[in-house]
Each structure stands twice: as structure tokens, then as C-alpha cells.
Design an enzyme around this catalytic site. Structure first.
Site, PDB file in Angstrom:
ATOM      1  N   GLU A  70      10.390 -29.332 -39.466  1.00  9.60           N
ATOM      2  CA  GLU A  70      10.031 -29.617 -38.079  1.00  9.60           C
ATOM      3  C   GLU A  70      10.736 -28.620 -37.168  1.00  9.60           C
ATOM      4  O   GLU A  70      11.768 -28.053 -37.530  1.00  9.60           O
ATOM      5  CB  GLU A  70      10.432 -31.041 -37.661  1.00  9.60           C
ATOM      6  CG  GLU A  70       9.644 -32.143 -38.334  1.00  9.60           C
ATOM      7  CD  GLU A  70       9.958 -33.524 -37.762  1.00  9.60           C
ATOM      8  OE1 GLU A  70      10.511 -33.604 -36.638  1.00  9.60           O
ATOM      9  OE2 GLU A  70       9.659 -34.513 -38.448  1.00  9.60           O
ATOM     10  N   ARG A  79      15.093 -41.003 -45.998  1.00 12.07           N
ATOM     11  CA  ARG A  79      15.189 -40.312 -44.724  1.00 12.07           C
ATOM     12  C   ARG A  79      16.651 -40.069 -44.359  1.00 12.07           C
ATOM     13  O   ARG A  79      17.490 -40.942 -44.530  1.00 12.07           O
ATOM     14  CB  ARG A  79      14.513 -41.130 -43.617  1.00 12.07           C
ATOM     15  CG  ARG A  79      13.040 -41.388 -43.867  1.00 12.07           C
ATOM     16  CD  ARG A  79      12.487 -42.430 -42.897  1.00 12.07           C
ATOM     17  NE  ARG A  79      13.114 -43.734 -43.093  1.00 12.07           N
ATOM     18  CZ  ARG A  79      12.892 -44.802 -42.322  1.00 12.07           C
ATOM     19  NH1 ARG A  79      12.065 -44.700 -41.295  1.00 12.07           N
ATOM     20  NH2 ARG A  79      13.496 -45.947 -42.576  1.00 12.07           N
ATOM     21  N   LYS A 138       3.568 -38.520 -42.867  1.00 14.86           N
ATOM     22  CA  LYS A 138       4.175 -38.918 -41.595  1.00 14.86           C
ATOM     23  C   LYS A 138       3.200 -38.728 -40.443  1.00 14.86           C
ATOM     24  O   LYS A 138       2.346 -37.833 -40.466  1.00 14.86           O
ATOM     25  CB  LYS A 138       5.461 -38.142 -41.338  1.00 14.86           C
ATOM     26  CG  LYS A 138       5.356 -36.625 -41.380  1.00 14.86           C
ATOM     27  CD  LYS A 138       6.759 -36.015 -41.293  1.00 14.86           C
ATOM     28  CE  LYS A 138       6.747 -34.514 -41.485  1.00 14.86           C
ATOM     29  NZ  LYS A 138       8.111 -33.937 -41.461  1.00 14.86           N
ATOM     30  N   ASN A 194      12.113 -28.933 -33.342  1.00 11.51           N
ATOM     31  CA  ASN A 194      12.336 -29.875 -32.254  1.00 11.51           C
ATOM     32  C   ASN A 194      12.631 -29.138 -30.955  1.00 11.51           C
ATOM     33  O   ASN A 194      13.546 -28.314 -30.906  1.00 11.51           O
ATOM     34  CB  ASN A 194      13.504 -30.801 -32.595  1.00 11.51           C
ATOM     35  CG  ASN A 194      13.208 -31.662 -33.809  1.00 11.51           C
ATOM     36  OD1 ASN A 194      12.674 -32.748 -33.688  1.00 11.51           O
ATOM     37  ND2 ASN A 194      13.539 -31.159 -34.995  1.00 11.51           N
ATOM     38  N   ARG A 225      19.946 -29.951 -39.493  1.00 13.16           N
ATOM     39  CA  ARG A 225      19.579 -29.609 -38.125  1.00 13.16           C
ATOM     40  C   ARG A 225      20.313 -28.341 -37.725  1.00 13.16           C
ATOM     41  O   ARG A 225      21.540 -28.295 -37.705  1.00 13.16           O
ATOM     42  CB  ARG A 225      19.931 -30.763 -37.189  1.00 13.16           C
ATOM     43  CG  ARG A 225      19.923 -30.420 -35.695  1.00 13.16           C
ATOM     44  CD  ARG A 225      18.557 -29.951 -35.172  1.00 13.16           C
ATOM     45  NE  ARG A 225      17.505 -30.907 -35.436  1.00 13.16           N
ATOM     46  CZ  ARG A 225      17.252 -31.986 -34.679  1.00 13.16           C
ATOM     47  NH1 ARG A 225      18.012 -32.254 -33.637  1.00 13.16           N
ATOM     48  NH2 ARG A 225      16.243 -32.788 -34.978  1.00 13.16           N
TER      49      ARG A 225
END
Length: 314
Positions: free
Chosen positions: A281, A233, A160, A283, A210
Site C-alpha cells: 500500500e 494482520r 481486501k 498511504n 511502514r
């Protein structure tokens, strides 16, 4: 309090799912004054302070015309009680410049959340490198040969770009290595751009979770974004299905370690992305998921956020 939201155009909001709208609605219910501007509305001139061409607005009950704006006016950022930086990625040059204007506003006395220097210091793909104990096998490089070696070791990989959002530009290459060369050329521009490569985590089928951290404390429910059909995804932007679920013991372990570290740096709101047991990740620009979690579980994320905002020292 007088709150200035630096965000995308209000007209572009999808209020049924927008987390910034949820913040605004909760703040308005407590009597706080709402103002909004875009990053392009920020300016500074010698002899003055960082200011914004903003508009004060109130919320309506109409789902389509959901706000009623008043006349545009220039406001100095130090004259509001809090500035909330909620402009969506990409983190491009203009976003970068906006953080410098916001940092100057801080020097003049403004309170900005998330802290603009911390936004710059925590690029959302690369911030995970600080916490290697919580991530899977990962490579960051420009070099095609290193990517090929990583694939030979891991067999099934995800590639990515570092500046993508919403699942943009993510590729999976399995053990057969099909199209690896072409994908490398597409992403690294023949060595001109850096790429992140990670081992494919099969737990993605259970969702890309998340986890929201508010002032270092995890919201007790994650939003698992589950891929649909043949998609790899889970991002909502590409059709992933959002399912709220309680934090697992591993989720909580990760969140309770990372949360206080980032909160101490001025990151009031953070979104951790976790697949299986691994952080993928971190964020910090405009984490979302407030409304989906609230609707499915009854836990009021926006209330928790505004509580934390109100606790911040003046």
C-alpha cells in the site's frame, strides 16, 4: 508560521502515539502558531474565500488536558502559512468534497500539505499499480470468476476492500479455498464493489513495514508491525506489535525510487507499506509511526517533518 491542522477532533487524540500531535509539539517548540479544525468546519461562499471555523490552541504539560483552546474564530485558509490535511480515513464522499474545498483554497493562494489533488489521485490501495516492479502478484476486479482463477494460480491469497483502513475487512484464503465463495460475496457485494486480491506473503510474520517518506526522502528507520497470536494482520489497530528497525537495502531501493516521484506531485508525507520485498500500500492521507520510531531509535521524525515543511516555498 501560522499552521492550520485539518484533523480529527483534538479530544480524540491519543497523544502518546499520535503522529499529528508529534508534528504539533515540534512546531510549537519552534514558536509556530497552532490552529485546528475538522473537515466539517470548511466552507466557501461566492465573493469570499475558503474558510474554516477553527480554534487557536497552545500545548500544556498535562497528559489528559493536553491543549488549551482559545475562542473559535473563522480564518481564511489563504491567510495561514500552511494547511496540513491530517484527517484520518476513510476516504469517503465527505473527505472527497473536503479535498475540492482545499483545492479551491489553493487557487486562492493557500498552501496545503498533502496537496489535495494528489490525495485524490493516489487512493491508498490502488496507488501501488503505478509501480508494478515493486509489488507482488495482484488482481483488482469485481468478478468472482477472476478471483477464483487467481486463487487457483497463487494458492494462498489475501482479499481486501479498497476503502478499508487499519486492517479492516482483510481475509486470507489458503490452498484449501475454505470460505472463498462467502468471502468474495462479502467483499464484492455480488459484483457491486471492486476488490483487491494479492498473493499471501509469508514474510508478514516478520512484520508489515511502514516506511515514511518526507519530501521524497526516507526516514532511516521503518516501523515493522508484527502480527500477534493467530492474527494475520500486523496493523497496530488490531493489536500488531510495532518494532522499529533500520531500512534494508531493498527498503531503501524502493523508497528512493518512489519518494521523489510522489514528492514532485505535492505529497510531502507518504507512508509505504512493505511486506518482505513487496510494496502492498501507499498511504497518503495521514501516515503514522512518528512517535514509535522516535521512542525506539531516538530519530526525531517530527523534527525532520517540520524541517521539510519550513523549506516549502512561500
Amino acid at each position: 508560521m501560522k499552521l492550520l491542522f485539518v484533523a480529527d477532533p483534538l479530544e480524540s487524540f491519543k497523544t502518546y502515539k499520535d503522529s499529528t500531535f508529534a508534528m504539533m509539539r515540534e512546531a510549537a517548540s519552534r514558536g509556530h502558531e497552532l490552529l485546528a479544525c475538522e473537515t466539517k468546519d470548511l466552507s466557501w461562499q461566492r465573493g469570499g474565500q475558503v474558510c474554516a471555523l477553527s480554534r487557536r490552541f497552545t500545548l500544556t504539560e498535562d497528559k489528559h488536558d493536553w491543549f488549551a483552546p482559545e475562542v473559535h474564530r473563522v480564518v481564511n485558509l489563504r491567510d495561514v502559512d500552511a494547511v496540513l490535511m491530517r484527517s484520518d480515513p476513510p476516504f469517503d464522499s465527505e473527505y472527497f468534497y473536503a479535498t475540492h474545498l482545499l483545492e479551491q483554497a489553493e487557487r486562492e493562494g493557500a498552501r496545503v500539505f498533502n496537496k489535495p489533488g494528489a490525495l485524490r489521485d493516489h487512493p491508498e490501495k490502488l496507488a501501488i499499480l503505478e509501480f508494478p516492479q515493486f509489488i507482488g502478484p495482484t488482481l483488482v476486479t469485481r468478478h468472482a470468476a477472476q478471483i477464483r482463477d487467481f486463487h487457483a494460480e497463487q494458492h494462498d491469497i489475501i482479499l481486501k476492500p479498497l476503502d478499508g483502513m487499519g486492517g479492516m475487512g482483510i481475509f486470507r484464503v489458503g490452498p484449501d479455498g475454505l470460505n472463498l465463495g462467502s468471502i468474495i460475496e462479502t467483499l464484492n457485494k455480488h459484483g457491486a464493489q471492486t476488490v483487491m486480491v494479492q498473493r499471501y506473503l509469508p514474510e508478514i510474520t516478520q512484520g508489515d513495514k511502514r516506511i515514511l517518506l518526507i519530501d521524497g526522502t526516507p526516514v532511516p528507520h521503518a516501523l515493522a508491525r508484527i502480527p500477534q497470536g493467530n492474527e494475520i494482520r500486523g496493523n497496530m489497530a488490531v493489536g500488531g506489535k510495532g518494532v522499529a528497525q533500520p531500512l534494508s537495502a531493498r527498503d531503501r531501493e524502493i523508497a528512493e525510487h518512489i519518494g521523489p516521484v510522489l514528492a514532485a506531485r505535492g505529497l510531502l508525507l507518504v507512508g509505504l507499506d512493505i511486506i518482505g520485498d513487496c510494496v502492498t500500500e501507499i498511504n497518503v492521507t495521514s501516515p503514522t509511526g512518528f512517535q514509535e520510531i522516535a521512542t525506539q531509535t531516538g530519530f526525531d521524525v517530527a523534527s525532520m517533518f517540520v524541517d521539510a515543511l519550513e523549506r516549502q516555498p512561500l
